[in-house]
Design an enzyme around this catalytic site. Structure first.
Site, PDB file in Angstrom:
ATOM      1  N   GLU A 130      -2.466   0.741  -1.269  1.00  0.00           N
ATOM      2  CA  GLU A 130      -1.039   1.077  -1.110  1.00  0.00           C
ATOM      3  C   GLU A 130      -0.620   2.426  -1.690  1.00  0.00           C
ATOM      4  O   GLU A 130       0.385   2.525  -2.385  1.00  0.00           O
ATOM      5  CB  GLU A 130      -0.197  -0.035  -1.748  1.00  0.00           C
ATOM      6  CG  GLU A 130      -0.508  -1.402  -1.187  1.00  0.00           C
ATOM      7  CD  GLU A 130       0.314  -2.519  -1.813  1.00  0.00           C
ATOM      8  OE1 GLU A 130       0.970  -2.292  -2.834  1.00  0.00           O
ATOM      9  OE2 GLU A 130       0.299  -3.632  -1.252  1.00  0.00           O
ATOM     10  N   GLU A 237      -5.352  -9.275   4.413  1.00  0.00           N
ATOM     11  CA  GLU A 237      -4.419 -10.179   3.712  1.00  0.00           C
ATOM     12  C   GLU A 237      -3.537 -10.931   4.713  1.00  0.00           C
ATOM     13  O   GLU A 237      -2.330 -11.059   4.525  1.00  0.00           O
ATOM     14  CB  GLU A 237      -3.549  -9.380   2.734  1.00  0.00           C
ATOM     15  CG  GLU A 237      -4.352  -8.540   1.759  1.00  0.00           C
ATOM     16  CD  GLU A 237      -3.518  -7.836   0.688  1.00  0.00           C
ATOM     17  OE1 GLU A 237      -2.344  -8.191   0.491  1.00  0.00           O
ATOM     18  OE2 GLU A 237      -4.061  -6.913   0.049  1.00  0.00           O
TER      19      GLU A 237
HETATM   20  C1  GLA Z   1      -0.294  -6.794  -1.934  1.00  0.00           C
HETATM   21  C2  GLA Z   1      -1.591  -6.722  -2.711  1.00  0.00           C
HETATM   22  C3  GLA Z   1      -2.174  -8.073  -2.945  1.00  0.00           C
HETATM   23  C4  GLA Z   1      -1.124  -9.075  -3.372  1.00  0.00           C
HETATM   24  C5  GLA Z   1       0.011  -9.084  -2.385  1.00  0.00           C
HETATM   25  C6  GLA Z   1       1.036 -10.103  -2.796  1.00  0.00           C
HETATM   26  O1  GLA Z   1      -0.498  -7.034  -0.602  1.00  0.00           O
HETATM   27  O2  GLA Z   1      -2.574  -5.941  -2.084  1.00  0.00           O
HETATM   28  O3  GLA Z   1      -3.136  -7.981  -3.925  1.00  0.00           O
HETATM   29  O4  GLA Z   1      -0.649  -8.752  -4.651  1.00  0.00           O
HETATM   30  O5  GLA Z   1       0.574  -7.796  -2.371  1.00  0.00           O
HETATM   31  O6  GLA Z   1       0.466 -11.306  -3.144  1.00  0.00           O
END
Ligand code: GLA
Length: 340
Positions: A130, A237
């Site tokens: 990020e 994710e």
């Molecule tokens: C982001 C992070 C993850 C997690 C999510 C929320 O996507 O990359 O590690 O913390 O936020 O759970």
């Protein structure tokens, strides 16, 4: 019941994010359907390196041991991030801010210790998480890493990770990855890293999506753009929230039939797309495994449960599961590949 990992074995790994609780409560489901795991939190900076001279690997080690015992792959998450990183990293003992050389040395030592520990056991790492800005024309998100080191903190992180484990696949990972503006920034960042000869092997698409957002067209366009760089793509994710971003309702104790049907339709579309691009997409990780536990419970709306996965709170398959399995026949044998 057909195992997800078996169903997609010629396309990509099927992963789940886990934590110490779900390693127990979802153990059977994980072993049955998944062939890859990621630590939801247990490999993040604040968890493994809370103080300069103290590393805490117990929880992460336990996950790696369970994965090993069951023949699962492990994705590492994550080395350099603006969040969940302890304050000491950026400060001297007296609270003043460290300089570039000190922060680079700390980054290097952290990455070297963590990546070396799992060398040969983790096949991929989210090296930087990020770093790209969501807003307007700003390219990189303001952070201590950027402030103190400058823009090359990203390249340095990849170089250190590659030194620590030359075999590991190294990823840049981000959310809102299908947004037309942000995806272009992610594309440019990775392109410039590749042009500088930085050892980066892939882009992680977090894929925190919902019933309504993003559009399939945006997702396809982003995948094509990223794939054009010749790097690997991991969906890192994945979850499909039942609620639109601005929906604040808190009255539901179970998903409606309509929600379940819409979610199945969305999951079906996503998995068709993933298979179409499976030459590039080598891993699809859900940010959890079943609806009994998700980070989306009570976030961003307090007191509201969410149901973002293919399995319900009792680990039974939802309409989304059947729809996802149904995509395999429809896609036929195209796009298959031999190596991850
Ligand atoms: C982001 C992070 C993850 C997690 C999510 C929320 O996507 O990359 O590690 O913390 O936020 O759970």
């Amino acid at each position: 019941m057909i195992k997800l990992r078996e169903a997609f074995k010629e396309h990509f790994l099927i992963g789940a994010a886990v934590n110490p609780a779900t390693l127990d409560t979802q153990r059977d489901l994980l072993i049955e359907h998944f062939n890859s795991v990621t630590a939801e939190n247990e490999m993040k900076f604040e968890r493994v390196h809370p103080e300069e001279d103290r590393y805490t690997f117990e929880a992460a080690d336990r996950m790696v041991a369970l994965a090993k015992a069951n023949g699962m792959a492990v994705r590492g998450h994550t080395l350099v991030w603006h969040n969940q990183t302890p304050k000491w990293v950026f400060e001297h003992q007296d609270g003043s801010q460290v300089d570039r050389e000190t922060l680079l040395a700390r980054m290097k030592s952290h990455i070297n210790t963590v990546v070396s520990r799992y060398r040969g056991e983790l096949y991929a790492w989210d090296v930087v998480n990020e770093a790209v800005s969501d807003s307007g024309s700003e390219r990189l998100r303001p952070s201590k890493w950027l402030d103190v080191i400058g823009e090359d903190f990203i390249a340095k992180a990849f170089e250190y990770a590659h030194e620590a484990d030359p075999e590991a696949l190294l990823f840049y990972n981000d959310y809102n990855e299908a947004d037309p503006v942000k995806s272009e920034k992610i594309y440019s960042l990775v392109k410039s890293l590749l042009e500088q000869g930085v050892p980066i092997h892939g882009i992680g698409l977090q894929a925190h999506w919902s019933l309504y957002h993003p559009s399939l067209d945006d997702i396809r366009r982003a995948i094509e753009r990223y794939a054009s760089l010749g790097v690997k793509l991991h969906v890192t994710e994945l979850d499909v929230s039942m609620f639109a971003f601005d929906d604040r309702r808190t009255d539901l104790t179970a998903p409606t039939e309509e929600m379940l049907a819409l979610q199945a339709e969305r999951y079906g579309q996503f998995f068709r797309l993933f298979q179409e691009y499976s030459e590039y997409i080598t891993s699809v990780t859900f940010w959890g495994a079943a609806d009994d536990y998700t980070w989306l419970d009570h976030f961003p709306v307090r007191g509201r449960k969410n149901w973002p996965f293919l399995f319900d709170a009792k680990h039974q398959p939802k309409p989304s599961y059947w729809e996802v399995l149904g995509t395999i026949e429809k896609i036929g044998n195209t796009g298959r590949k031999t190596s991850l």
